[in-house]
Design a protein around this motif. Structure first.
Motif, PDB file in Angstrom:
ATOM      1  N   ALA A 340      32.525  47.120  32.040  1.00 57.63           N
ATOM      2  CA  ALA A 340      33.251  45.890  32.397  1.00 57.63           C
ATOM      3  C   ALA A 340      34.313  45.574  31.349  1.00 57.63           C
ATOM      4  O   ALA A 340      35.440  45.166  31.684  1.00 57.63           O
ATOM      5  CB  ALA A 340      32.281  44.727  32.538  1.00 57.63           C
ATOM      6  N   THR A 341      33.976  45.767  30.081  1.00 58.18           N
ATOM      7  CA  THR A 341      34.952  45.526  29.012  1.00 58.18           C
ATOM      8  C   THR A 341      36.137  46.474  29.135  1.00 58.18           C
ATOM      9  O   THR A 341      37.298  46.064  29.006  1.00 58.18           O
ATOM     10  CB  THR A 341      34.279  45.708  27.637  1.00 58.18           C
ATOM     11  N   VAL A 342      35.839  47.723  29.398  1.00 54.91           N
ATOM     12  CA  VAL A 342      36.907  48.711  29.567  1.00 54.91           C
ATOM     13  C   VAL A 342      37.778  48.347  30.761  1.00 54.91           C
ATOM     14  O   VAL A 342      39.017  48.446  30.710  1.00 54.91           O
ATOM     15  CB  VAL A 342      36.318  50.132  29.725  1.00 54.91           C
ATOM     16  N   ALA A 343      37.157  47.914  31.849  1.00 57.59           N
ATOM     17  CA  ALA A 343      37.932  47.512  33.035  1.00 57.59           C
ATOM     18  C   ALA A 343      38.881  46.375  32.695  1.00 57.59           C
ATOM     19  O   ALA A 343      40.057  46.378  33.104  1.00 57.59           O
ATOM     20  CB  ALA A 343      36.987  47.106  34.170  1.00 57.59           C
ATOM     21  N   GLY A 344      38.389  45.387  31.933  1.00 61.44           N
ATOM     22  CA  GLY A 344      39.247  44.265  31.535  1.00 61.44           C
ATOM     23  C   GLY A 344      40.402  44.710  30.660  1.00 61.44           C
ATOM     24  O   GLY A 344      41.541  44.251  30.828  1.00 61.44           O
ATOM     25  N   ARG A 345      40.132  45.606  29.703  1.00 61.84           N
ATOM     26  CA  ARG A 345      41.193  46.090  28.831  1.00 61.84           C
ATOM     27  C   ARG A 345      42.232  46.889  29.614  1.00 61.84           C
ATOM     28  O   ARG A 345      43.441  46.757  29.380  1.00 61.84           O
ATOM     29  CB  ARG A 345      40.600  46.958  27.728  1.00 61.84           C
ATOM     30  N   LEU A 346      41.762  47.734  30.534  1.00 60.29           N
ATOM     31  CA  LEU A 346      42.703  48.521  31.337  1.00 60.29           C
ATOM     32  C   LEU A 346      43.565  47.615  32.204  1.00 60.29           C
ATOM     33  O   LEU A 346      44.771  47.854  32.365  1.00 60.29           O
ATOM     34  CB  LEU A 346      41.937  49.534  32.206  1.00 60.29           C
ATOM     35  N   ALA A 347      42.959  46.591  32.778  1.00 60.21           N
ATOM     36  CA  ALA A 347      43.739  45.658  33.601  1.00 60.21           C
ATOM     37  C   ALA A 347      44.788  44.947  32.751  1.00 60.21           C
ATOM     38  O   ALA A 347      45.942  44.773  33.174  1.00 60.21           O
ATOM     39  CB  ALA A 347      42.805  44.645  34.257  1.00 60.21           C
ATOM     40  N   ALA A 348      44.411  44.537  31.513  1.00 61.32           N
ATOM     41  CA  ALA A 348      45.361  43.857  30.628  1.00 61.32           C
ATOM     42  C   ALA A 348      46.501  44.779  30.221  1.00 61.32           C
ATOM     43  O   ALA A 348      47.635  44.339  30.011  1.00 61.32           O
ATOM     44  CB  ALA A 348      44.626  43.345  29.386  1.00 61.32           C
ATOM     45  N   LEU A 349      46.205  46.084  30.123  1.00 66.70           N
ATOM     46  CA  LEU A 349      47.228  47.053  29.752  1.00 66.70           C
ATOM     47  C   LEU A 349      48.086  47.476  30.956  1.00 66.70           C
ATOM     48  O   LEU A 349      49.050  48.228  30.791  1.00 66.70           O
ATOM     49  CB  LEU A 349      46.566  48.301  29.153  1.00 66.70           C
ATOM     50  N   GLY A 350      47.733  47.016  32.147  1.00 63.80           N
ATOM     51  CA  GLY A 350      48.465  47.409  33.352  1.00 63.80           C
ATOM     52  C   GLY A 350      48.189  48.833  33.767  1.00 63.80           C
ATOM     53  O   GLY A 350      49.019  49.473  34.421  1.00 63.80           O
ATOM     54  N   ALA A 351      47.018  49.363  33.398  1.00 63.22           N
ATOM     55  CA  ALA A 351      46.688  50.763  33.682  1.00 63.22           C
ATOM     56  C   ALA A 351      46.156  50.909  35.101  1.00 63.22           C
ATOM     57  O   ALA A 351      45.270  50.153  35.528  1.00 63.22           O
ATOM     58  CB  ALA A 351      45.653  51.263  32.688  1.00 63.22           C
ATOM     59  N   PRO A 352      46.635  51.909  35.861  1.00 62.07           N
ATOM     60  CA  PRO A 352      46.136  52.120  37.227  1.00 62.07           C
ATOM     61  C   PRO A 352      44.653  52.482  37.291  1.00 62.07           C
ATOM     62  O   PRO A 352      44.053  52.408  38.350  1.00 62.07           O
ATOM     63  CB  PRO A 352      46.999  53.290  37.728  1.00 62.07           C
ATOM     64  N   ALA A 353      44.052  52.875  36.149  1.00 62.18           N
ATOM     65  CA  ALA A 353      42.645  53.283  36.152  1.00 62.18           C
ATOM     66  C   ALA A 353      41.684  52.107  36.131  1.00 62.18           C
ATOM     67  O   ALA A 353      40.461  52.313  36.175  1.00 62.18           O
ATOM     68  CB  ALA A 353      42.366  54.196  34.954  1.00 62.18           C
ATOM     69  N   ALA A 354      42.174  50.869  36.063  1.00 68.48           N
ATOM     70  CA  ALA A 354      41.273  49.711  35.983  1.00 68.48           C
ATOM     71  C   ALA A 354      40.263  49.665  37.141  1.00 68.48           C
ATOM     72  O   ALA A 354      39.074  49.386  36.910  1.00 68.48           O
ATOM     73  CB  ALA A 354      42.090  48.419  35.926  1.00 68.48           C
ATOM     74  N   PRO A 355      40.665  49.921  38.397  1.00 69.32           N
ATOM     75  CA  PRO A 355      39.668  49.893  39.471  1.00 69.32           C
ATOM     76  C   PRO A 355      38.550  50.920  39.283  1.00 69.32           C
ATOM     77  O   PRO A 355      37.401  50.665  39.672  1.00 69.32           O
ATOM     78  CB  PRO A 355      40.491  50.200  40.731  1.00 69.32           C
ATOM     79  N   GLU A 356      38.847  52.083  38.697  1.00 68.03           N
ATOM     80  CA  GLU A 356      37.806  53.080  38.451  1.00 68.03           C
ATOM     81  C   GLU A 356      36.740  52.514  37.526  1.00 68.03           C
ATOM     82  O   GLU A 356      35.535  52.739  37.724  1.00 68.03           O
ATOM     83  CB  GLU A 356      38.411  54.340  37.828  1.00 68.03           C
ATOM     84  N   ALA A 357      37.176  51.799  36.484  1.00 68.19           N
ATOM     85  CA  ALA A 357      36.217  51.219  35.548  1.00 68.19           C
ATOM     86  C   ALA A 357      35.375  50.138  36.220  1.00 68.19           C
ATOM     87  O   ALA A 357      34.162  50.038  35.985  1.00 68.19           O
ATOM     88  CB  ALA A 357      36.959  50.662  34.338  1.00 68.19           C
ATOM     89  N   SER A 358      36.000  49.316  37.057  1.00 72.31           N
ATOM     90  CA  SER A 358      35.235  48.288  37.773  1.00 72.31           C
ATOM     91  C   SER A 358      34.237  48.926  38.731  1.00 72.31           C
ATOM     92  O   SER A 358      33.094  48.460  38.857  1.00 72.31           O
ATOM     93  CB  SER A 358      36.191  47.366  38.537  1.00 72.31           C
ATOM     94  N   LEU A 359      34.660  49.993  39.427  1.00 74.06           N
ATOM     95  CA  LEU A 359      33.745  50.708  40.322  1.00 74.06           C
ATOM     96  C   LEU A 359      32.564  51.260  39.534  1.00 74.06           C
ATOM     97  O   LEU A 359      31.415  51.173  39.973  1.00 74.06           O
ATOM     98  CB  LEU A 359      34.486  51.834  41.035  1.00 74.06           C
ATOM     99  N   LEU A 360      32.842  51.820  38.362  1.00 78.17           N
ATOM    100  CA  LEU A 360      31.774  52.374  37.537  1.00 78.17           C
ATOM    101  C   LEU A 360      30.796  51.277  37.113  1.00 78.17           C
ATOM    102  O   LEU A 360      29.572  51.455  37.195  1.00 78.17           O
ATOM    103  CB  LEU A 360      32.374  53.059  36.315  1.00 78.17           C
ATOM    104  N   ALA A 361      31.321  50.131  36.662  1.00 81.60           N
ATOM    105  CA  ALA A 361      30.445  49.030  36.265  1.00 81.60           C
ATOM    106  C   ALA A 361      29.576  48.583  37.434  1.00 81.60           C
ATOM    107  O   ALA A 361      28.363  48.342  37.284  1.00 81.60           O
ATOM    108  CB  ALA A 361      31.287  47.862  35.740  1.00 81.60           C
ATOM    109  N   GLY A 362      30.189  48.484  38.620  1.00 83.95           N
ATOM    110  CA  GLY A 362      29.426  48.082  39.799  1.00 83.95           C
ATOM    111  C   GLY A 362      28.384  49.100  40.193  1.00 83.95           C
ATOM    112  O   GLY A 362      27.254  48.751  40.575  1.00 83.95           O
ATOM    113  N   ARG A 363      28.717  50.372  40.070  1.00 86.48           N
ATOM    114  CA  ARG A 363      27.782  51.432  40.444  1.00 86.48           C
ATOM    115  C   ARG A 363      26.540  51.414  39.524  1.00 86.48           C
ATOM    116  O   ARG A 363      25.403  51.534  39.981  1.00 86.48           O
ATOM    117  CB  ARG A 363      28.500  52.783  40.333  1.00 86.48           C
ATOM    118  N   ILE A 364      26.793  51.279  38.202  1.00 87.25           N
ATOM    119  CA  ILE A 364      25.672  51.251  37.264  1.00 87.25           C
ATOM    120  C   ILE A 364      24.813  50.006  37.504  1.00 87.25           C
ATOM    121  O   ILE A 364      23.572  50.071  37.479  1.00 87.25           O
ATOM    122  CB  ILE A 364      26.187  51.283  35.809  1.00 87.25           C
TER     123      ILE A 364
END
Length: 876
Positions: A340-364
């Protein structure tokens, strides 16, 4: 070299036009007694060369000397320029603070045009560090001044950099505009290295736009240009890894990244590039189901990026590290929080990978039963399903499917899976090569599995059949695209045949052939590379049998009814267990059989037994093989075996069960039996019309123990058949005759290549006839009999796809194939083939004729094993 500021200053642009020549001239300048200004330029040129193509430690030494000589020359502009180059080198060495300080001093010391060049370099450093906002600001300011100064080379570089930053932020349209403008400027210069870089950049843009074949083609073109200049290609290696992963080739990406890391370490290259290569290797290892390697590579990448103060890159590396730990079974509440922290950082950086991190957090979180946390993270990931590149949308639909599953909505799961697989269908249809289409299906495996589980709950056997078909053998739904005339590809295939034939001849004489084998591997890489460049048809051009259409169960049942008392058995796999879907007599029934892993192991034992039975004297093994066949039947059919009746049967196995010799199973042994990669494929084969005319082709390859005895007898039976043997049995002549034939019989040595299934071959007079050759046919023979060992062996790839000789023929117009899944006794094959053709003369189908041919063989171990090893595929 003649003295003169102009001639020495020309070395700076030369280092990106002809790096080797620039290095030699700079060393020659230093070999004399140059004035401080000239010495500064020469050291800077050597420093640039070492920074980009050699030892980074040497680069820093030369650039510091260049700075010192510039100070002695009392030239603020010269010193500013060198500080810009030194700053970039320090950043690449992982000394981020020192690098940014040097760049800042360069901007302060320089004015006008020089200052703009240093601004460009700082923008590049910001991009390396992942500070995209700062990079865009600096490069925008630089471009304004560089254009005013009419500096074509540096303006083109700045436009290329800005485009690359846009790509990192997912702004593909803006990136393409800048790449196009930069390329127009490069065309007016002699900057060959920069031109190669522009080609590489266009490849990156093509990939970001979803065009994998174009990306691979452009990367190969860039590599050829770099090779001509003698320069390393580490950035290109990183980008190619990314494309190979998206194409479903993670093992190749991992091998490429690791090789590049070794090469980089060997020259003491850039620390920044090593970190990026480690990240690429970690991603590839994760996708290749090697979580321990992924953890090791990602952890080292995190440490390097952190030391280099590269937050953007460090955050992406942490995402891969969390993914790998989850894949290794290390799920925990702490891991959810980290994702979740990584997803937030990626979103703040404008990185297209942010949804992947959110999906991973949700999956775990789902795995841990934390449904409220899972819903929050999955909802964030699901927002990407409506926009962006195909794989980003696929991430969004996967998240939406998991949300629906957690909410208990089977309908919601199926809708999300349908939409997600439609996205992947469109992506795969842009891929022309059958290999890429097959491997790309791996990205939809989770959606397909989710849909199968939901369909069983909500709709019973019929819906499970629909969803089993939705993602089964989809690569065979349309023929592979191919260039209408690619002289380079044809030359490569001709050279490959010649080298392979020479190597085979040498091996038969007992001679080692390392040089020929190296050249053969090189040519294989070249052929494969060119086939992967081919772009597929535009998305949306699907036919009614194509992967995007809904499978019509009623049509299948009507087709089976028209075939008499026929049944089709489709084997699906849910949670590791075989589900038997018995279709026919107006309904679909489901039975549960054994574990897939146990069936796979038993099938390997059976294949080993058949190989032994191919040799006389192995009769004692026959009861062992027959007992293994009974165990296989229990594992694969379970209680369904008692409901098969006696009519014709079509078996549709999953890709991982392609090694099963189905005729060995007791319930299938004495019946009309055919195999198909999918029920859709069987229907397609059944409705395929034979070509006009009644042309038969008989081919006899070299080196057969029996001399291809059945071909000699069949030539008399088919009076008007085209018979190709000895020198006539050459690849191009064979292909010419096979194209559009009604019936073809090929007796030849066969070889299956597990390491490269599309190089599986039949030996002809001038070398191997490979799968890539068959893909050049306008229409493959309507019926083809392959009297050859190992022609029914396949490589299982992607979600549920097969690559091999038979699967290459089926999309090209072949309605029926007889092929062999194991090495067989050449002498025992002859009576089987003659009996098979006797049945065809009587008007039987391939499956009917093969059943009768087995029954006509002598009742000994060798002949029985030979009959079991052959299967009929398709419906003709």
């Amino acid at each position: 070299m003649t003295a003169g500021s102009g001639s020495v200053l020309e070395l700076l642009p030369m280092v990106f036009a002809d790096p080797g020549e620039a290095l030699a001239r700079a060393e020659k300048v230093l070999g004399g007694s140059p004035p401080p200004l000239h010495a500064s330029v020469a050291h800077q040129v050597i420093g640039i060369w070492q920074r980009d193509f050699g030892d980074l430690r040497l680069a820093l030494t030369h650039l510091r000397r260049a700075r010192d000589w510039a100070a002695r020359a009392d030239s603020a502009e010269r010193e500013a320029d060198v500080l810009g180059t030194l700053g970039v080198a320090l950043v690449h060495a992982g000394r981020t603070r020192q690098g940014l300080d040097a760049l800042g001093r360069g901007i302060e010391r320089g004015t006008g045009h020089t200052r703009a060049r240093v601004l460009y370099r700082r923008a590049y450093a910001w991009w390396v560090l992942g500070h995209h906002k700062e990079a865009l600001e600096d490069v925008r300011r630089a471009i304004t001044v560089l254009r005013q100064a009419d500096d074509v080379i540096w303006t083109a570089r700045a436009l290329t950099l800005r485009a690359t930053v846009h790509l990192a932020l997912g702004a593909v349209k803006q990136a393409n505009a800048d790449f196009t403008a930069a390329e127009a400027l490069w065309d007016t210069t002699g900057q060959e290295h920069d031109k190669a870089d522009a080609v590489e950049s266009r490849g990156l843009a093509a990939f970001r736009s979803g065009d994998v074949p174009a990306a691979l083609r452009l990367f190969d073109e860039a590599e050829e240009r770099y090779a001509g200049l003698g320069t390393p290609t580490f950035m290109l290696d990183i980008r190619r890894c990314e494309v190979l992963m998206a194409a479903g080739l993670p093992s190749e990406a991992l091998a490429g990244a690791d090789a590049a890391i070794r090469a980089l370490d060997g020259i003491g290259g850039q620390s920044t590039r090593k970190a990026e290569l480690l990240l690429a290797a970690a991603r590839a290892a994760r996708l290749a189901d090697d979580p321990q390697t992924a953890i090791a590579r990602a952890a080292l990448a995190v440490r390097l990026f952190a030391g280099q103060r590269r937050t953007w890159w460090e955050t992406h590396a942490r995402l891969v590290l969390i993914e790998a730990r989850h894949a290794a079974g290390r799920g925990s509440g702490r891991l959810v929080a980290e994702a979740a922290t990584v997803a937030g950082r990626l979103a703040a950086l404008g990185a297209p990978a942010a949804p992947e991190a959110s999906l991973l957090a949700g999956r775990i979180a789902l795995d841990l039963g934390r449904t409220a946390d899972a819903e929050r993270h999955l909802a964030a990931a699901a927002r990407s399903r409506h926009g962006g590149p195909p794989l980003a949308r696929l991430t969004g639909w996967a998240a939406q499917a998991l949300r629906a599953q957690a909410a208990g909505s089977a309908r919601g799961v199926l809708e999300a899976c349908r939409r997600g697989l439609d996205v992947l269908d469109d992506h795969r249809m842009t891929l022309g090569a059958s290999e890429l289409r097959a491997r790309a299906t791996a990205q939809g495996a989770e959606l397909a599995a989710l849909a199968q589980r939901a369909s069983l709950v909500s709709g019973g056997p019929r819906r499970l059949l629909v969803w089993s078909e939705r993602w089964r053998a989809t690569a065979l739904s349309t023929p592979p695209a191919r260039p209408p005339a690619d002289p380079a590809l044809l030359r490569g295939m001709t050279a490959y045949r010649e080298i392979a034939a020479r190597a085979e001849e040498a091996r038969m004489d007992g001679r080692a052939v390392p040089a020929l084998e190296r050249e053969q591997r090189r040519l294989e890489r070249e052929i494969r590379s060119r086939t992967l460049h081919v772009r597929g048809t535009a998305a949306g051009g699907r036919g009614r049998f194509d992967v995007g259409g809904r499978f019509d169960v009623g049509r299948l049942l009507r087709g089976l009814g028209d075939s008499g008392d026929g049944l089709l058995v489709e084997l699906a796999v849910l949670d590791g267990r075989v589900q038997v879907l018995l279709c026919g007599r107006g309904r679909v029934r489901r039975f549960e059989a054994g574990r897939l892993a146990e069936a796979e192991a038993e099938a390997e034992h059976v294949q080993a037994g058949l190989r032994r039975l191919a040799h006389p004297g192995a009769r004692a093994r026959l009861p062992v093989v027959e007992a293994a066949g009974r165990r296989l039947e229990e594992l694969l059919l379970g209680p369904a075996a008692a409901h098969l009746g006696t009519g014709p049967l079509v078996v549709v196995p999953p890709g991982r069960l392609h090694r099963v010799p189905w005729a060995l199973l007791p319930s299938l042994r004495d019946r009309v039996l055919s195999v198909s990669p999918s029920a859709s494929g069987w229907l397609r084969a059944r409705e395929t019309a034979p070509p006009p005319g009644d042309r038969q082709v008989l081919v006899r390859g070299p080196g057969l123990a029996t001399g291809g005895a059945e071909v000699l007898e069949l030539a008399g039976r088919y009076g008007g058949a085209r018979v190709l043997e000895e020198d006539d049995a050459r690849v191009e002549r064979v292909l010419e005759e096979l194209d559009g034939a009604e019936l073809a019989h090929i007796a030849a040595h066969g070889e299956f290549r597990a390491d490269g299934p599309l190089f599986s071959s039949l030996r002809m007079a001038d070398g191997p006839l490979i799968v890539h050759d068959f893909e050049r046919l306008d229409r493959s023979p309507y019926r083809i009999i392959l009297s050859c060992c190992d022609t029914a062996r396949f490589a299982s790839v992607g979600a549920d796809e097969l690559l091999g000789l038979v699967t290459a023929l089926l999309p090209l117009g072949t309605a029926g194939v007889v092929a062999c899944s194991a090495p067989v006794n050449d002498a025992a094959v002859v009576p089987l083939m003659l009996a098979l053709h006797k049945g065809l003369d009587a008007g039987l189908s391939l499956a009917e004729a093969l059943r009768d041919a087995r029954a006509s063989l002598p009742d000994d171990a060798v002949h029985r094993a030979t009959g079991w090893a052959f299967s009929a595929f398709g419906a003709a």
